[in-house]
Design a protein around this motif. Sequence first.
Motif, PDB file in Angstrom:
ATOM      1  N   HIS A 133       0.815  -1.215   0.000  1.00  0.00           N
ATOM      2  CA  HIS A 133       0.000   0.000   0.000  1.00  0.00           C
ATOM      3  C   HIS A 133       0.843   1.257   0.000  1.00  0.00           C
ATOM      4  N   ARG A 134       2.144   1.123   0.255  1.00  0.00           N
ATOM      5  CA  ARG A 134       3.033   2.283   0.151  1.00  0.00           C
ATOM      6  C   ARG A 134       3.635   2.435  -1.237  1.00  0.00           C
ATOM      7  N   GLY A 135       3.902   1.305  -1.893  1.00  0.00           N
ATOM      8  CA  GLY A 135       4.622   1.429  -3.166  1.00  0.00           C
ATOM      9  C   GLY A 135       4.192   0.475  -4.257  1.00  0.00           C
ATOM     10  N   GLY A 136       3.085  -0.258  -4.052  1.00  0.00           N
ATOM     11  CA  GLY A 136       2.612  -1.166  -5.086  1.00  0.00           C
ATOM     12  C   GLY A 136       3.476  -2.411  -5.237  1.00  0.00           C
ATOM     13  N   ILE A 137       3.248  -3.129  -6.333  1.00  0.00           N
ATOM     14  CA  ILE A 137       3.896  -4.418  -6.582  1.00  0.00           C
ATOM     15  C   ILE A 137       4.685  -4.345  -7.888  1.00  0.00           C
ATOM     16  N   HIS A 138       5.851  -4.929  -7.895  1.00  0.00           N
ATOM     17  CA  HIS A 138       6.630  -4.968  -9.133  1.00  0.00           C
ATOM     18  C   HIS A 138       5.844  -5.757 -10.182  1.00  0.00           C
ATOM     19  N   PRO A 139       5.745  -5.248 -11.420  1.00  0.00           N
ATOM     20  CA  PRO A 139       4.927  -5.902 -12.445  1.00  0.00           C
ATOM     21  C   PRO A 139       5.256  -7.370 -12.700  1.00  0.00           C
ATOM     22  N   THR A 140       6.498  -7.784 -12.492  1.00  0.00           N
ATOM     23  CA  THR A 140       6.873  -9.172 -12.787  1.00  0.00           C
ATOM     24  C   THR A 140       6.264 -10.186 -11.821  1.00  0.00           C
ATOM     25  N   ILE A 141       5.813  -9.740 -10.650  1.00  0.00           N
ATOM     26  CA  ILE A 141       5.225 -10.678  -9.678  1.00  0.00           C
ATOM     27  C   ILE A 141       3.774 -10.332  -9.359  1.00  0.00           C
ATOM     28  N   ARG A 142       3.207  -9.410 -10.108  1.00  0.00           N
ATOM     29  CA  ARG A 142       1.861  -8.936  -9.805  1.00  0.00           C
ATOM     30  C   ARG A 142       0.838 -10.060  -9.758  1.00  0.00           C
ATOM     31  N   GLY A 143       0.858 -10.934 -10.758  1.00  0.00           N
ATOM     32  CA  GLY A 143      -0.155 -11.985 -10.833  1.00  0.00           C
ATOM     33  C   GLY A 143      -0.161 -12.882  -9.606  1.00  0.00           C
ATOM     34  N   GLU A 144       1.015 -13.363  -9.197  1.00  0.00           N
ATOM     35  CA  GLU A 144       1.049 -14.285  -8.064  1.00  0.00           C
ATOM     36  C   GLU A 144       0.731 -13.587  -6.748  1.00  0.00           C
ATOM     37  N   VAL A 145       1.074 -12.297  -6.631  1.00  0.00           N
ATOM     38  CA  VAL A 145       0.718 -11.564  -5.406  1.00  0.00           C
ATOM     39  C   VAL A 145      -0.781 -11.309  -5.370  1.00  0.00           C
ATOM     40  N   TRP A 146      -1.363 -10.982  -6.507  1.00  0.00           N
ATOM     41  CA  TRP A 146      -2.810 -10.741  -6.565  1.00  0.00           C
ATOM     42  C   TRP A 146      -3.604 -11.965  -6.121  1.00  0.00           C
ATOM     43  N   GLU A 147      -3.090 -13.152  -6.434  1.00  0.00           N
ATOM     44  CA  GLU A 147      -3.824 -14.353  -6.032  1.00  0.00           C
ATOM     45  C   GLU A 147      -3.969 -14.433  -4.514  1.00  0.00           C
ATOM     46  N   PHE A 148      -2.995 -13.904  -3.800  1.00  0.00           N
ATOM     47  CA  PHE A 148      -3.107 -13.853  -2.341  1.00  0.00           C
ATOM     48  C   PHE A 148      -3.996 -12.690  -1.900  1.00  0.00           C
ATOM     49  N   LEU A 149      -3.818 -11.526  -2.500  1.00  0.00           N
ATOM     50  CA  LEU A 149      -4.609 -10.358  -2.112  1.00  0.00           C
ATOM     51  C   LEU A 149      -6.104 -10.593  -2.334  1.00  0.00           C
ATOM     52  N   LEU A 150      -6.443 -11.369  -3.371  1.00  0.00           N
ATOM     53  CA  LEU A 150      -7.846 -11.649  -3.672  1.00  0.00           C
ATOM     54  C   LEU A 150      -8.331 -12.926  -2.992  1.00  0.00           C
ATOM     55  N   CYS A 151      -7.497 -13.478  -2.115  1.00  0.00           N
ATOM     56  CA  CYS A 151      -7.861 -14.633  -1.283  1.00  0.00           C
ATOM     57  C   CYS A 151      -8.120 -15.899  -2.088  1.00  0.00           C
ATOM     58  N   CYS A 152      -7.378 -16.059  -3.189  1.00  0.00           N
ATOM     59  CA  CYS A 152      -7.403 -17.351  -3.879  1.00  0.00           C
ATOM     60  C   CYS A 152      -6.670 -18.396  -3.047  1.00  0.00           C
ATOM     61  N   PHE A 153      -5.694 -17.952  -2.252  1.00  0.00           N
ATOM     62  CA  PHE A 153      -4.908 -18.867  -1.430  1.00  0.00           C
ATOM     63  C   PHE A 153      -4.827 -18.367   0.003  1.00  0.00           C
ATOM     64  N   ASP A 154      -4.687 -19.323   0.918  1.00  0.00           N
ATOM     65  CA  ASP A 154      -4.464 -19.019   2.324  1.00  0.00           C
ATOM     66  C   ASP A 154      -2.969 -18.774   2.528  1.00  0.00           C
ATOM     67  N   PRO A 155      -2.582 -17.633   3.102  1.00  0.00           N
ATOM     68  CA  PRO A 155      -1.145 -17.378   3.315  1.00  0.00           C
ATOM     69  C   PRO A 155      -0.470 -18.464   4.145  1.00  0.00           C
ATOM     70  N   ARG A 156      -1.242 -19.171   4.967  1.00  0.00           N
ATOM     71  CA  ARG A 156      -0.647 -20.204   5.823  1.00  0.00           C
ATOM     72  C   ARG A 156      -0.489 -21.545   5.119  1.00  0.00           C
ATOM     73  N   SER A 157      -0.897 -21.622   3.863  1.00  0.00           N
ATOM     74  CA  SER A 157      -0.753 -22.871   3.119  1.00  0.00           C
ATOM     75  C   SER A 157       0.685 -23.063   2.661  1.00  0.00           C
ATOM     76  N   THR A 158       1.030 -24.291   2.364  1.00  0.00           N
ATOM     77  CA  THR A 158       2.379 -24.613   1.889  1.00  0.00           C
ATOM     78  C   THR A 158       2.401 -24.609   0.365  1.00  0.00           C
ATOM     79  N   TYR A 159       3.606 -24.665  -0.194  1.00  0.00           N
ATOM     80  CA  TYR A 159       3.738 -24.745  -1.649  1.00  0.00           C
ATOM     81  C   TYR A 159       2.954 -25.940  -2.181  1.00  0.00           C
ATOM     82  N   GLU A 160       3.093 -27.073  -1.500  1.00  0.00           N
ATOM     83  CA  GLU A 160       2.433 -28.307  -1.946  1.00  0.00           C
ATOM     84  C   GLU A 160       0.914 -28.174  -1.894  1.00  0.00           C
TER      85      GLU A 160
END
Length: 411
Positions: free
Chosen positions: A60-87
């Motif tokens: 919220h201070r400086g946004g997201i670098h465009p190269t990782i925007r998609g994967e960060v958005w998936e967390f911001l929009l609650c597609c994934f639980d931050p406490r989940s593992t890679y697997e």
Amino acid sequence: MWGAPAEPADSYYEVRPECTDVPTTKFKIRPGKTLSVRKWQAAFSPDGQLDISKTLGRIHRGGIHPTIRGEVWEFLLCCFDPRSTYEEREQLRLERREQYEKLKAVCHEIFPVVGSGQFITAPVISEDAGAETPNSTEIVKDLLSKGPLDKRIVDWLLLLHQIGLDVKRTDRSLVFYEKQENLLKLWDILAVYAWIDTDVGYCQGMSDLCSPMIILLEHEADAFWCFERLMRRLRGNFRCTASSVGVESQLSHLAMVTQVIDPKLHQHLETLGGGDYLFAVRMLMVLFRREFSFCDSLYLWEMMWALEYDPDLFYLYEEPSMEESSKLKSRSMRNYGKFERENMKMKTEETPLPISVFLVASVLKDKSTQLLHEARGLDDVVKVSSEYECIQLLLHTESNFYNRVRIRPRF
């Protein structure tokens, strides 16, 4: 790296050379403030659990670098639980991709153009009991020959050509959409979504919300679920009738907020015939997508999502029956966005207003003097509200940005 110059983000969303009137972005990638690839990767534990609190403030201070925007958005929009593992996330991703393909197959079976490498822009069926039109394909004629169609199918078929028309118009200045395969992804996703959302279906403006998902997420199914999660937040905006618009409640609250913080401006808007604040419908419905440049609107979205972030929404979206127990899963208030934490402290039973209402109020307040002296009609209000300085206000203020939008007058 600290001290390095800010980098313009235009190059990540290439514009067609003939589109010379497209506004350039005001958003710049700022080392030390924008969420970088390195900082993002460092926020994960060895097994893949994300310390979301480390990233929200930086976003919220400086946004997201465009190269990782998609994967960060998936967390911001609650597609994934931050406490989940890679697997666990990979397993969920595969399940969702399979689910999307099944939904798409259902649509394809009804209307084989879906998923065929084509899309339509002309009506193929009439509202008159699902009768043929001059443009009806052999597919539709075959459907009608089997007897009266189910109302759900008729309603869905009636939407498909409008989706096609909007797809051809959406973000056409971007080189990305010169490729037919990308237009097809957008049409297929919107067609499948219109099938599953029997209440709203499809409305103009949804293509503006979906387009960034196609651009940021390579896999069509991943883009679909990201869009579906966003629509869970915004679908109410598109519930319109002959006598009301979906954002009517937000407009009403916007009017009340403006009346409290700037009575003279509110009176001036009423004099211009804008006391219902309908001039702000588009801003609220598609979250400034048409007011700002492509990149600036994405930056604004992720700032809002970071401020409003609620980690419990993942459980509510994924398993609604777990809504109550999910409250136990968020162990720390640090895992919530700053705006959401303030809402929780208020302990009110009323549904909190989205941050977009306060953003519009903030812009109106900031441009009050200019609006009072220069606005002679509602077109002037919209023009002033979309000017360069307003983009600067929303995109390049940090503590001031939050202070402006946290206005909560008591009525």
